[in-house]
Design a protein around this motif. Structure first.
Motif, PDB file in Angstrom:
ATOM      1  N   GLU A  16       0.853  -1.185   0.000  1.00  0.00           N
ATOM      2  CA  GLU A  16       0.000   0.000   0.000  1.00  0.00           C
ATOM      3  C   GLU A  16       0.896   1.245   0.000  1.00  0.00           C
ATOM      4  O   GLU A  16       1.881   1.304   0.728  1.00  0.00           O
ATOM      5  N   THR A  38       2.517   4.847   0.751  1.00  0.00           N
ATOM      6  CA  THR A  38       2.563   5.644   1.978  1.00  0.00           C
ATOM      7  C   THR A  38       2.320   7.102   1.636  1.00  0.00           C
ATOM      8  O   THR A  38       2.518   7.537   0.496  1.00  0.00           O
ATOM      9  N   VAL A  90       2.375   7.421   6.962  1.00  0.00           N
ATOM     10  CA  VAL A  90       1.287   6.469   7.210  1.00  0.00           C
ATOM     11  C   VAL A  90       0.803   5.861   5.900  1.00  0.00           C
ATOM     12  O   VAL A  90       1.165   6.320   4.825  1.00  0.00           O
ATOM     13  N   ARG A  91      -0.020   4.848   6.048  1.00  0.00           N
ATOM     14  CA  ARG A  91      -0.701   4.238   4.900  1.00  0.00           C
ATOM     15  C   ARG A  91      -2.182   4.599   4.992  1.00  0.00           C
ATOM     16  O   ARG A  91      -2.719   4.712   6.093  1.00  0.00           O
ATOM     17  N   ASP A 137      -4.267   2.619   7.453  1.00  0.00           N
ATOM     18  CA  ASP A 137      -4.028   2.717   8.893  1.00  0.00           C
ATOM     19  C   ASP A 137      -5.217   3.384   9.573  1.00  0.00           C
ATOM     20  O   ASP A 137      -5.927   4.197   8.972  1.00  0.00           O
ATOM     21  N   THR A 138      -5.408   3.048  10.836  1.00  0.00           N
ATOM     22  CA  THR A 138      -6.509   3.647  11.595  1.00  0.00           C
ATOM     23  C   THR A 138      -5.995   4.828  12.406  1.00  0.00           C
ATOM     24  O   THR A 138      -4.789   5.018  12.585  1.00  0.00           O
ATOM     25  N   ALA A 152      -4.073   3.494  15.311  1.00  0.00           N
ATOM     26  CA  ALA A 152      -2.716   3.060  14.959  1.00  0.00           C
ATOM     27  C   ALA A 152      -1.785   4.260  14.828  1.00  0.00           C
ATOM     28  O   ALA A 152      -0.620   4.199  15.232  1.00  0.00           O
ATOM     29  N   LEU A 153      -2.284   5.348  14.288  1.00  0.00           N
ATOM     30  CA  LEU A 153      -1.496   6.571  14.178  1.00  0.00           C
ATOM     31  C   LEU A 153      -1.119   7.087  15.564  1.00  0.00           C
ATOM     32  O   LEU A 153       0.035   7.445  15.822  1.00  0.00           O
ATOM     33  N   ARG A 182      -0.950   5.305  18.353  1.00  0.00           N
ATOM     34  CA  ARG A 182      -0.020   4.360  18.982  1.00  0.00           C
ATOM     35  C   ARG A 182       1.395   4.506  18.417  1.00  0.00           C
ATOM     36  O   ARG A 182       2.374   4.402  19.136  1.00  0.00           O
ATOM     37  N   ALA A 183       1.497   4.763  17.118  1.00  0.00           N
ATOM     38  CA  ALA A 183       2.809   4.845  16.478  1.00  0.00           C
ATOM     39  C   ALA A 183       3.549   6.136  16.836  1.00  0.00           C
ATOM     40  O   ALA A 183       4.757   6.118  17.055  1.00  0.00           O
ATOM     41  N   ASP A 231     -11.228   5.720  17.017  1.00  0.00           N
ATOM     42  CA  ASP A 231      -9.882   5.205  16.787  1.00  0.00           C
ATOM     43  C   ASP A 231      -9.858   4.080  15.762  1.00  0.00           C
ATOM     44  O   ASP A 231      -8.802   3.746  15.233  1.00  0.00           O
ATOM     45  N   SER A 234     -10.472   4.379   9.502  1.00  0.00           N
ATOM     46  CA  SER A 234      -9.249   4.394   8.689  1.00  0.00           C
ATOM     47  C   SER A 234      -8.990   5.816   8.191  1.00  0.00           C
ATOM     48  O   SER A 234      -9.903   6.640   8.080  1.00  0.00           O
TER      49      SER A 234
END
Length: 150
Positions: free
Chosen positions: A3, A5, A22-23, A26-27, A30-31, A33-34, A55, A58
Motif C-alpha cells: 500500500e 505511503t 502512514v498508509r 491505517d486507523t 494506529a497513528l 499508537r505509532a 480510533d 481508517s
C-alpha cells in the motif's frame, strides 16, 4: 502489492510540526499508537475542525490526502472513566474545586453590589458609568440566558 505511503503533518498548539508517514489503510488509533506511544488516551486529533473520536476509523475514510494537516492536542491528564454513580468518587483529589462554576455567582454578586452603590450614591456615578453598568448588565443577562438555555 504494498500500500502506498503518504505523509501527514501533525501540528501542535505551539505551532511545531511533526511529519508522520502512514498508509491510507491505517486507523486513527494506529497513528496515535505509532507517534504518541503511552499517550494514546491523552491525544486528541482534529482534522478540518472535526475531532477524530473513532480510533477504529481508517485514514482513507477521512479522505486524508498527502501533506494533510492534523492538529494535535495532548492533554496533561488522561480522561478518567465515568463514575458508576452520582457520587462514586469520594477521593478529594478528584473532587477538585471547579472555579468555573463560581464565575456566574461571583459576577452576579459584583453586578448587584455595583447597582446597590449606583442607587445609594447616585451623585458619584456619571451618566456614562450608569449607561455602561446598564449595558454590562444587559450583556451579562443575554449571555447567561443563551448559555443556560441549552
Amino acid at each position: 502489492p504494498a500500500e502506498p505511503t503518504m505523509v501527514l503533518r501533525l501540528k501542535f498548539l505551539n505551532d511545531t510540526e511533526r511529519l508522520a508517514r502512514v498508509r491510507p489503510g491505517d486507523t486513527v488509533g494506529a497513528l496515535k499508537r505509532a507517534y504518541f506511544p503511552g499517550q494514546e488516551q491523552q491525544v486528541r486529533l482534529i482534522y478540518q475542525g472535526q475531532l477524530l473520536r473513532d480510533d477504529a476509523q481508517s485514514l482513507a475514510a477521512l479522505h486524508l490526502a498527502h501533506n494533510s494537516v492534523l492538529h494535535c492536542h495532548i492533554s496533561q491528564h488522561s480522561p478518567a472513566p465515568a463514575p458508576a454513580g452520582p457520587h462514586a468518587s469520594a477521593d478529594p483529589m478528584h473532587a477538585a474545586l471547579n472555579v468555573g462554576s463560581l464565575m456566574l455567582p461571583l459576577f452576579v454578586l459584583m453586578l448587584a453590589v455595583l447597582w446597590y452603590f449606583q442607587l445609594q450614591y447616585r451623585h458619584v456615578f456619571t451618566a456614562t458609568a450608569t449607561t455602561f453598568l446598564a449595558g454590562l448588565t444587559l450583556l451579562f443577562s443575554f449571555m447567561a440566558f443563551t448559555m443556560y438555555r441549552r
